[in-house]
Write a protein that holds these residues in place. Structure first.
Motif, mmCIF file in Angstrom:
data_model
loop_
_atom_site.group_PDB
_atom_site.id
_atom_site.type_symbol
_atom_site.label_atom_id
_atom_site.label_comp_id
_atom_site.label_asym_id
_atom_site.label_seq_id
_atom_site.Cartn_x
_atom_site.Cartn_y
_atom_site.Cartn_z
ATOM 1 N N GLU A 2 26.713 -99.553 51.727
ATOM 2 C CA GLU A 2 25.581 -98.955 50.985
ATOM 3 C C GLU A 2 26.142 -97.060 50.958
ATOM 4 O O GLU A 2 25.960 -97.095 49.893
ATOM 5 C CB GLU A 2 24.650 -98.888 51.904
ATOM 6 C CG GLU A 2 23.766 -100.669 51.951
ATOM 7 C CD GLU A 2 22.458 -100.968 53.186
ATOM 8 O OE1 GLU A 2 21.581 -100.833 52.124
ATOM 9 O OE2 GLU A 2 22.244 -100.485 54.165
ATOM 10 N N THR A 3 25.866 -96.746 52.249
ATOM 11 C CA THR A 3 25.827 -94.692 52.014
ATOM 12 C C THR A 3 27.455 -94.842 51.333
ATOM 13 O O THR A 3 27.435 -93.635 50.213
ATOM 14 C CB THR A 3 25.954 -94.367 53.564
ATOM 15 O OG1 THR A 3 24.397 -94.801 53.726
ATOM 16 C CG2 THR A 3 25.766 -92.804 53.116
ATOM 17 N N PHE A 4 28.576 -95.319 51.960
ATOM 18 C CA PHE A 4 29.843 -94.817 51.859
ATOM 19 C C PHE A 4 30.576 -94.960 50.229
ATOM 20 O O PHE A 4 30.723 -94.481 49.165
ATOM 21 C CB PHE A 4 30.858 -94.659 52.390
ATOM 22 C CG PHE A 4 32.631 -94.014 52.697
ATOM 23 C CD1 PHE A 4 32.086 -93.227 52.806
ATOM 24 C CD2 PHE A 4 33.437 -94.749 51.671
ATOM 25 C CE1 PHE A 4 33.193 -91.948 52.710
ATOM 26 C CE2 PHE A 4 34.216 -94.408 51.614
ATOM 27 C CZ PHE A 4 34.621 -93.127 52.308
ATOM 28 N N SER A 5 29.372 -96.799 49.684
ATOM 29 C CA SER A 5 30.128 -97.407 48.593
ATOM 30 C C SER A 5 29.356 -96.590 47.767
ATOM 31 O O SER A 5 29.887 -97.093 46.523
ATOM 32 C CB SER A 5 30.067 -98.601 48.522
ATOM 33 O OG SER A 5 28.617 -98.668 49.606
ATOM 34 N N GLN A 6 28.735 -96.303 48.165
ATOM 35 C CA GLN A 6 27.555 -95.285 46.899
ATOM 36 C C GLN A 6 27.149 -94.216 47.037
ATOM 37 O O GLN A 6 26.852 -93.432 45.413
ATOM 38 C CB GLN A 6 26.100 -96.199 47.229
ATOM 39 C CG GLN A 6 25.757 -97.605 46.621
ATOM 40 C CD GLN A 6 24.146 -98.023 47.284
ATOM 41 O OE1 GLN A 6 23.529 -96.630 47.272
ATOM 42 N NE2 GLN A 6 24.504 -99.370 47.219
ATOM 43 N N GLY A 7 28.235 -93.617 47.506
ATOM 44 C CA GLY A 7 28.485 -92.220 47.609
ATOM 45 C C GLY A 7 29.477 -91.959 45.237
ATOM 46 O O GLY A 7 29.570 -92.595 44.887
ATOM 47 N N VAL A 8 29.264 -90.573 45.399
ATOM 48 C CA VAL A 8 30.211 -89.948 43.761
ATOM 49 C C VAL A 8 30.978 -89.232 44.171
ATOM 50 O O VAL A 8 31.135 -88.377 45.302
ATOM 51 C CB VAL A 8 28.459 -89.200 43.418
ATOM 52 C CG1 VAL A 8 29.350 -88.857 42.063
ATOM 53 C CG2 VAL A 8 27.334 -90.070 43.339
ATOM 54 N N ILE A 9 32.144 -89.633 43.082
ATOM 55 C CA ILE A 9 33.240 -88.459 42.819
ATOM 56 C C ILE A 9 33.084 -86.958 41.700
ATOM 57 O O ILE A 9 32.483 -88.075 41.265
ATOM 58 C CB ILE A 9 34.492 -89.505 42.151
ATOM 59 C CG1 ILE A 9 35.023 -90.095 43.732
ATOM 60 C CG2 ILE A 9 35.537 -88.681 42.471
ATOM 61 C CD1 ILE A 9 35.937 -91.113 43.188
ATOM 62 N N HIS A 10 33.238 -86.375 42.018
ATOM 63 C CA HIS A 10 33.254 -85.126 41.255
ATOM 64 C C HIS A 10 34.318 -84.302 40.868
ATOM 65 O O HIS A 10 35.442 -84.433 41.874
ATOM 66 C CB HIS A 10 32.800 -84.180 41.561
ATOM 67 C CG HIS A 10 30.393 -84.872 42.094
ATOM 68 N ND1 HIS A 10 29.719 -85.008 41.016
ATOM 69 C CD2 HIS A 10 29.923 -85.357 42.875
ATOM 70 C CE1 HIS A 10 29.121 -85.610 41.045
ATOM 71 N NE2 HIS A 10 28.925 -85.747 42.861
ATOM 72 N N PHE A 11 34.736 -84.012 39.729
ATOM 73 C CA PHE A 11 36.049 -83.703 39.310
ATOM 74 C C PHE A 11 35.202 -82.922 39.387
ATOM 75 O O PHE A 11 34.914 -81.711 37.744
ATOM 76 C CB PHE A 11 36.991 -84.304 38.297
ATOM 77 C CG PHE A 11 37.552 -85.654 39.029
ATOM 78 C CD1 PHE A 11 38.774 -85.172 39.159
ATOM 79 C CD2 PHE A 11 36.987 -86.816 38.672
ATOM 80 C CE1 PHE A 11 38.893 -86.818 39.803
ATOM 81 C CE2 PHE A 11 37.512 -87.537 39.051
ATOM 82 C CZ PHE A 11 38.279 -88.119 39.499
ATOM 83 N N GLY A 12 36.189 -81.228 38.800
ATOM 84 C CA GLY A 12 36.102 -79.825 38.442
ATOM 85 C C GLY A 12 37.234 -78.858 38.081
ATOM 86 O O GLY A 12 37.829 -79.670 39.103
ATOM 87 N N ILE A 13 36.498 -78.252 37.373
ATOM 88 C CA ILE A 13 37.982 -76.599 37.940
ATOM 89 C C ILE A 13 37.193 -75.181 38.181
ATOM 90 O O ILE A 13 36.515 -75.242 37.708
ATOM 91 C CB ILE A 13 38.030 -76.432 36.031
ATOM 92 C CG1 ILE A 13 38.670 -77.477 35.447
ATOM 93 C CG2 ILE A 13 38.987 -75.114 36.117
ATOM 94 C CD1 ILE A 13 40.219 -78.537 36.233
ATOM 95 N N GLY A 14 36.555 -75.078 39.463
ATOM 96 C CA GLY A 14 36.731 -73.598 39.868
ATOM 97 C C GLY A 14 36.748 -74.140 40.810
ATOM 98 O O GLY A 14 36.396 -75.774 41.465
ATOM 99 N N HIS A 15 35.777 -73.151 41.798
ATOM 100 C CA HIS A 15 34.731 -74.139 43.524
ATOM 101 C C HIS A 15 33.662 -74.677 42.221
ATOM 102 O O HIS A 15 32.736 -74.204 41.539
ATOM 103 C CB HIS A 15 34.698 -73.494 44.057
ATOM 104 C CG HIS A 15 35.644 -72.648 45.267
ATOM 105 N ND1 HIS A 15 36.275 -73.486 46.073
ATOM 106 C CD2 HIS A 15 37.085 -71.349 45.056
ATOM 107 C CE1 HIS A 15 37.598 -73.292 46.359
ATOM 108 N NE2 HIS A 15 37.954 -72.213 46.204
ATOM 109 N N ALA A 16 32.768 -75.212 43.443
ATOM 110 C CA ALA A 16 31.727 -75.334 43.033
ATOM 111 C C ALA A 16 30.821 -74.190 42.742
ATOM 112 O O ALA A 16 29.255 -74.158 42.438
ATOM 113 C CB ALA A 16 30.826 -76.423 43.811
ATOM 114 N N PHE A 17 30.592 -73.522 43.681
ATOM 115 C CA PHE A 17 30.383 -72.118 43.361
ATOM 116 C C PHE A 17 30.995 -70.742 44.181
ATOM 117 O O PHE A 17 32.078 -70.952 44.825
ATOM 118 C CB PHE A 17 28.496 -71.895 44.068
ATOM 119 C CG PHE A 17 28.419 -72.496 45.707
ATOM 120 C CD1 PHE A 17 28.786 -71.608 46.829
ATOM 121 C CD2 PHE A 17 28.570 -73.672 46.390
ATOM 122 C CE1 PHE A 17 28.636 -71.605 48.120
ATOM 123 C CE2 PHE A 17 29.083 -73.891 47.736
ATOM 124 C CZ PHE A 17 29.357 -72.533 48.591
#
Length: 610
Positions: free
Chosen positions: A595-610
């Motif tokens: 439930e927890t791991f399989s429902q995780g979300v993958i994010h791509f981006g440029i630059g650090h999250a903050f």
């Protein structure tokens, strides 16, 4: 033992005693070594004396004794004393004394045997006060442009001939020239006369490598706008030094989407696409009253498609930027926009949540008219980070204050039916960075806190058909927010489509350069990240409850590039305030992989999250 002894002595432990004990394991080749340290008393700075050999103007002494690195009563520390010497020399460079030197022969750290504390004497020779001399300017022959005149260059410089010499003014002038956008490279070289030279004039030479005046370029767009991965394309034209004065004119046609799979129905009102297309004309004016104030004007035609609605926007924006101090900038923006909003046909017409019901009703009412917004926003930012892309120390503090409706209210008598909303908005953001590694810049800890509040005022407060524009509301979830959720997918109301009027969120992140020191150009650019995010958005401030604060954690990879790190993060939910029918809110109440791991979300981006 010698190395440790020097370390302690340099930090005031004059009587440190270091010993070792060796323990040999019988019948093996193992040997234990114990290092025994008795630190003893740590000496303090009993007195600190500054001696200036030469003549300093009276006004310079304030600078000499401000922002000291070590004071009377502090523990003795050789490193801090070295930093204090560097601080004084830099201050003297900025006060017109580029030949100032530290006199070791006249400086000392004398130990008082009666107290075992130090009297520190720091001696400096000032030299002669210098002044800026002739300023010469040249362009590289193969890229020289006749439209870039010397007046343009001089207007961006923080000094002129005859001013007292200042290293910081020379550096800030070089930065201003490079920020113009006219040059691939702008460099200021200076010639400081030697101590033996009778001249006190410092000539400087400005070397320029101009960019092309006209540029037409296709664009591949990859960004994490709205805290999620966006992919798009565009084409742009730029005219550098448009009508002289270092102005830059540009026009851009850009398309971006978060839902590639919705092709080609990105802007159909019955699709679930999230996309936007905009045509923007922009003018940048680098000099308004002084070279510290810069202005911009932009005119845009925008189609903004979200899951529940589409906005057709005509926007006119004026912006001003002022450099208040070395690390502090102010931004003033005035936006005039005409918005036509259309509800998506595929979005439900009703909801069991009263707040969502109100938003759907508002959407339907706004479909019947065009909204006119006049929005004034002021931002003050203090940025003391040490790197624009990957800071390892320092902080960024930002506060933004927004008001909408003042101008339309003044025009109401002339046009009584003018549709607009009166609202105000306050946003606060803090980011802090700490190098917690034993090896410099190999373990960086980052902390972010963000809060925002907005509300209607005046006649709009009681007018249910006048809502705060959708693109000015707060949203949560995504690669730059709470990373266990997709972009704009988190809300305390249960339906995140319309965002909220109050937001609070934060992040903790540890970035580790796992291959630091290997001297491999590829591997040394790889970082691993672990993070913990929390936060949510609420319809109203009074709805805020601790039990609604979502928590996510996860890990990621970074790869450093010349335009900032490329980012991949995987986030999963530790605490989901919405839960499900079985009430499985905490991670301990759910199956981890199923439930927890399989429902995780993958994010791509440029630059650090903050």
């Amino acid at each position: 033992i010698i190395r440790l002894g020097k370390y302690y002595v340099d930090r005031g432990f004059r009587n440190v005693h270091i010993d070792t004990a060796l323990i040999l394991h019988t019948g093996s080749q193992m040997l234990d070594i114990k290092i025994l340290i008795n630190e003893g008393y740590r000496s303090i700075v009993d007195t600190i004396i500054y001696k200036f050999i030469g003549v300093l103007p009276y006004s310079a002494y304030d600078e000499m004794y401000s922002n000291q690195r070590i004071f009377k009563g502090d523990p003795y520390d050789r490193d801090l004393l070295d930093e204090e010497v560097s601080r004084i020399l830099l201050a003297m460079n900025n006060l017109g004394f580029p030949n100032a030197t530290f006199r070791k022969d006249s400086s000392s750290a004398a130990l008082l045997y009666s107290t075992n504390n130090f009297i520190v004497t720091l001696a400096f020779e000032t030299g002669v006060m210098h002044f800026f001399g002739d300023i010469t300017i040249s362009q590289e022959p193969d890229s020289s442009r006749t439209d870039i005149t010397n007046d343009i260059i001089v207007s961006q410089m923080d000094y002129k001939k005859g001013d007292v010499y200042s290293l910081s003014k020379r550096i800030s002038s070089e930065r201003s020239l490079n920020r113009l956008g006219l040059f691939d490279l702008a460099r200021i070289d200076e010639t400081i006369p030697s101590i033996k030279d009778s001249s006190n004039s410092v000539p400087s030479h400005v070397s320029l490598r101009p960019k092309d005046k006209h540029e037409l370029a296709p664009e591949l767009l990859v960004s994490d706008e709205n805290s999620t991965f966006n992919l798009g394309a565009g084409i742009g034209y730029t005219n550098r030094n448009f009508l002289g004065g270092a102005r830059t004119f540009s026009t851009r046609l850009r398309f971006r989407t978060q839902t590639i799979g919705e092709f080609p129905n990105y802007f159909e009102t019955n699709s679930n696409a999230v996309a936007d297309v905009d045509l923007t004309f922009e003018m940048l004016q680098p000099y308004i009253f002084t070279n510290k104030i810069k202005g911009s004007w932009a005119f845009s035609l925008i189609l903004d498609k979200q899951k529940a609605y589409r906005q057709d926007i005509i926007r006119n924006k004026f912006g001003f930027t002022d450099r208040f101090a070395e690390f502090t900038n102010g931004f003033l923006d005035w936006t005039l926009e005409r918005v036509k909003l259309r509800k998506n046909a595929s979005y439900p017409d009703s909801s069991s949540d009263p707040a969502i019901q109100a938003q759907i009703k508002l959407l339907k009412s706004q479909e019947q008219s065009v909204q006119f917004n006049s929005i004034i926003s002021f931002t003050i930012q203090r940025d003391k980070t040490n790197d624009i892309f990957s800071p390892s120390s320092g902080f960024v503090h930002t506060a933004t204050f927004t008001e909408s409706g003042a101008l339309p209210l003044l025009l109401k008598k002339a046009q009584p039916d003018l549709p607009f909303t009166q609202f105000y908005k306050i946003s606060l953001l803090g980011r802090w960075y700490f190098d917690v590694s034993q090896q410099k810049r190999s373990n960086i800890f980052g902390l972010k806190l963000k809060a925002g509040f907005e509300d209607k005022y005046g006649e709009s407060r009681s007018n249910a058909s006048r809502g705060i524009p959708q693109d000015h509301r707060f949203y949560a979830g995504g690669g730059g927010s709470v990373r266990g959720w997709n972009s704009r997918d988190l809300s305390a109301s249960g339906d995140p489509t319309f965002g909220g009027n109050f937001a609070f969120e934060g992040s903790l992140e540890l970035r580790t350069n796992v291959f630091h020191g290997l001297r491999n150009s590829f591997l040394e650019k790889i970082w691993t990240v672990v993070f913990l995010d929390f936060g949510n958005v609420w319809e109203k401030f009074r709805d805020l409850q601790a039990k609604d604060i979502a928590i996510a954690t996860g890990f990621g990879l970074r790869y450093d590039t010349f335009f900032g790190p490329f980012r991949i993060d995987y986030g999963f939910r530790v605490y989901n305030p919405a839960g499900d029918a079985a009430g499985k809110k905490w991670i301990t109440e759910r199956k981890f992989f199923g439930e927890t791991f399989s429902q995780g979300v993958i994010h791509f981006g440029i630059g650090h999250a903050f």
